[in-house]
Design an enzyme around this catalytic site. Sequence first.
Site, short mmCIF file in Angstrom:
data_model
loop_
_atom_site.label_atom_id
_atom_site.label_comp_id
_atom_site.label_asym_id
_atom_site.label_seq_id
_atom_site.Cartn_x
_atom_site.Cartn_y
_atom_site.Cartn_z
N GLU A 1 33.38 73.35 58.00
CA GLU A 1 34.62 72.81 58.56
C GLU A 1 34.70 73.33 59.98
O GLU A 1 34.96 74.51 60.19
CB GLU A 1 35.80 73.26 57.68
CG GLU A 1 37.02 72.37 57.84
CD GLU A 1 37.98 72.94 58.84
OE1 GLU A 1 37.84 72.58 60.03
OE2 GLU A 1 38.85 73.72 58.45
N CYS B 1 42.53 73.94 63.91
CA CYS B 1 41.50 72.93 64.22
C CYS B 1 42.01 71.52 64.01
O CYS B 1 41.38 70.57 64.43
CB CYS B 1 40.26 73.20 63.38
SG CYS B 1 40.65 73.39 61.66
N LYS C 1 32.53 86.96 54.16
CA LYS C 1 32.60 87.69 55.41
C LYS C 1 33.87 87.24 56.12
O LYS C 1 33.94 86.15 56.67
CB LYS C 1 31.39 87.41 56.31
CG LYS C 1 31.38 88.35 57.52
CD LYS C 1 30.78 87.76 58.76
CE LYS C 1 31.73 86.99 59.63
NZ LYS C 1 32.90 87.69 60.14
P1 ADP Z 1 36.41 81.09 66.23
O1 ADP Z 1 36.49 80.50 67.58
O2 ADP Z 1 37.34 80.52 65.23
O3 ADP Z 1 36.42 82.60 66.24
P2 ADP Z 1 33.69 81.35 65.38
O4 ADP Z 1 32.80 80.27 64.91
O5 ADP Z 1 33.23 82.19 66.51
O6 ADP Z 1 35.03 80.60 65.69
O7 ADP Z 1 34.07 82.33 64.19
C1 ADP Z 1 34.30 81.91 62.88
C2 ADP Z 1 33.65 82.90 61.94
O8 ADP Z 1 32.25 82.87 62.19
C3 ADP Z 1 34.08 84.35 62.14
O9 ADP Z 1 34.14 84.97 60.88
C4 ADP Z 1 32.96 84.92 62.99
O10 ADP Z 1 32.81 86.31 62.81
C5 ADP Z 1 31.77 84.19 62.40
N1 ADP Z 1 30.58 84.13 63.27
C6 ADP Z 1 30.53 84.17 64.62
N2 ADP Z 1 29.23 84.08 65.03
C7 ADP Z 1 28.46 83.98 63.92
C8 ADP Z 1 27.05 83.84 63.66
N3 ADP Z 1 26.16 83.79 64.65
N4 ADP Z 1 26.64 83.75 62.38
C9 ADP Z 1 27.53 83.78 61.37
N5 ADP Z 1 28.85 83.91 61.53
C10 ADP Z 1 29.33 84.00 62.79
#
Ligand code: ADP
Length: 485
Positions: free
Chosen positions: A255, A289, A179
Amino acid sequence: MSAHSMSSLTKTDCFIEGHWVPTEARFTVTNPATGDVIAEVADADEDLTQRAINSAEDALHSWSRKSARERAELLRKWYNSMIDNKQALAELMSAEQGKPVPEAAGEVEYGASFVDWFAGEAERMDGDILPVVDNSKRVLVMKQPVGVCAAITPWNFPNAMITRKIAPALAAGCTIVVKPPQLTPLSSLALAQLASEVGIPDGVINLIPTTDAKTVGKTLATSDKVRKLSFTGSTGVGKVLMQQCSENVKKISLELGGNAPFIVFDDADVDSAAEQLMACKFRNGGQTCIAANRILVHESLKDDFVNAITQKVKALRVGPGDKEGVDLGPLIDTDAVDKVQRLVLAAKSDGATIETGGHVLSDLGDLFYAPTVVSGVTEDMEINNEEIFGPVVAISTFETEEEAIEKANNTPFGLASYFAAKDTARIFRVSEALEYGMVGVNTGGISHAYNPFGGIKESGVGREGSKYGLDEYLEIKTITLGGLG
Ligand code: ADP
């Protein structure tokens, strides 16, 4: 195969079973430098996620049974194709993510280096024959692929965060569903196109862009068919996924966020330390990060160091990623700009000094933030305790080595840390005392395909890259042979 152009590499559908699968629902991907829409991308739902998982499961048997040499050869072809298409991949990445094209080209090389590295590692998955007490037995330890894997990746490194998960998975004999991030899905879809062109079999790599990360993430994390999840992103989301993965005790690598200290000791070379800080602070405009977040400078060097770094920061050129000579592009979105601005202004009102920058460069657009140096930061300030994720150097001071170590470790995070020093005994003492997965000593460059990359504490579990990165995609099987005496 002749090299692609950016437009021939712009793919906008899901990639499942080796085919481009459109969806009725689409979402827009915009260029952060201009706000222009650059693509309307397919929006995967739960059903498509299940289909992608089934696709990876169907492909697993024959992929895992290919010889390590065959898998390595396909990975090397994919690597060569990425290098041949470096320019188009870099332009596409710069358009969706904002980083300058030459920096994006550097990321393509870095991302591709994982594919090259793991092509090599595929052929070195050796096991063990163990000595045993009982003479009638022999014990063999072999390594086998985990099975179907899932990966969820962030927007800051649209290429490398994907390759460092797909490459070890494929090397190990696993298949994968990825994803990609909603903000930057195009770089990953382009990689799928190249993988397909070089002959990586249908279903081995599946990509499902989506706006519904929550549902798709949960589907991947809770599926019985998926045996491993690798995630790079925020600590909050990592914790949710870790909990979801507990449902079927899935193997995980996480990570997550960091709050990297960069310590300049009194025996450091000020100019060289400032140079190293520039390298690890301003890559991707500070949106990494492992970017140095808390700069701890020995009291005796404070003025020299602040001067040296301020001069270098003032020389940075900001602009759209496709303009020549630009060092820094825009931040990714308005939330990112608002956060950086909030942290800088709060530090100022709490008594810190803005040496340069400290504002949005509105002549360029809403998302361009001036490279900034803030001095006089103290431990209690928000800017010291949050991941800034922007082009801001926040400097505080210390007097003793013990104080520096204590301050550096005073965080729930433990990803990257850095320090500058000359004394050999100190180099070992401090390296061993820092509670971090990674320590850069007299260097701001710690990310290489041959390095184990990862954190401790709330920065995550598992390692990516290196021979250790392959283990994350392998299970150990113990075979005890009896009746031999
Ligand atoms: P960032 O601040 O780097 O965007 P996130 O953790 O929000 O950090 O996003 C990293 C990845 O996790 C992205 O691909 C985002 O779409 C996905 N993501 C965000 N929320 C969820 C969730 N509840 N479950 C799974 N994946 C998620």
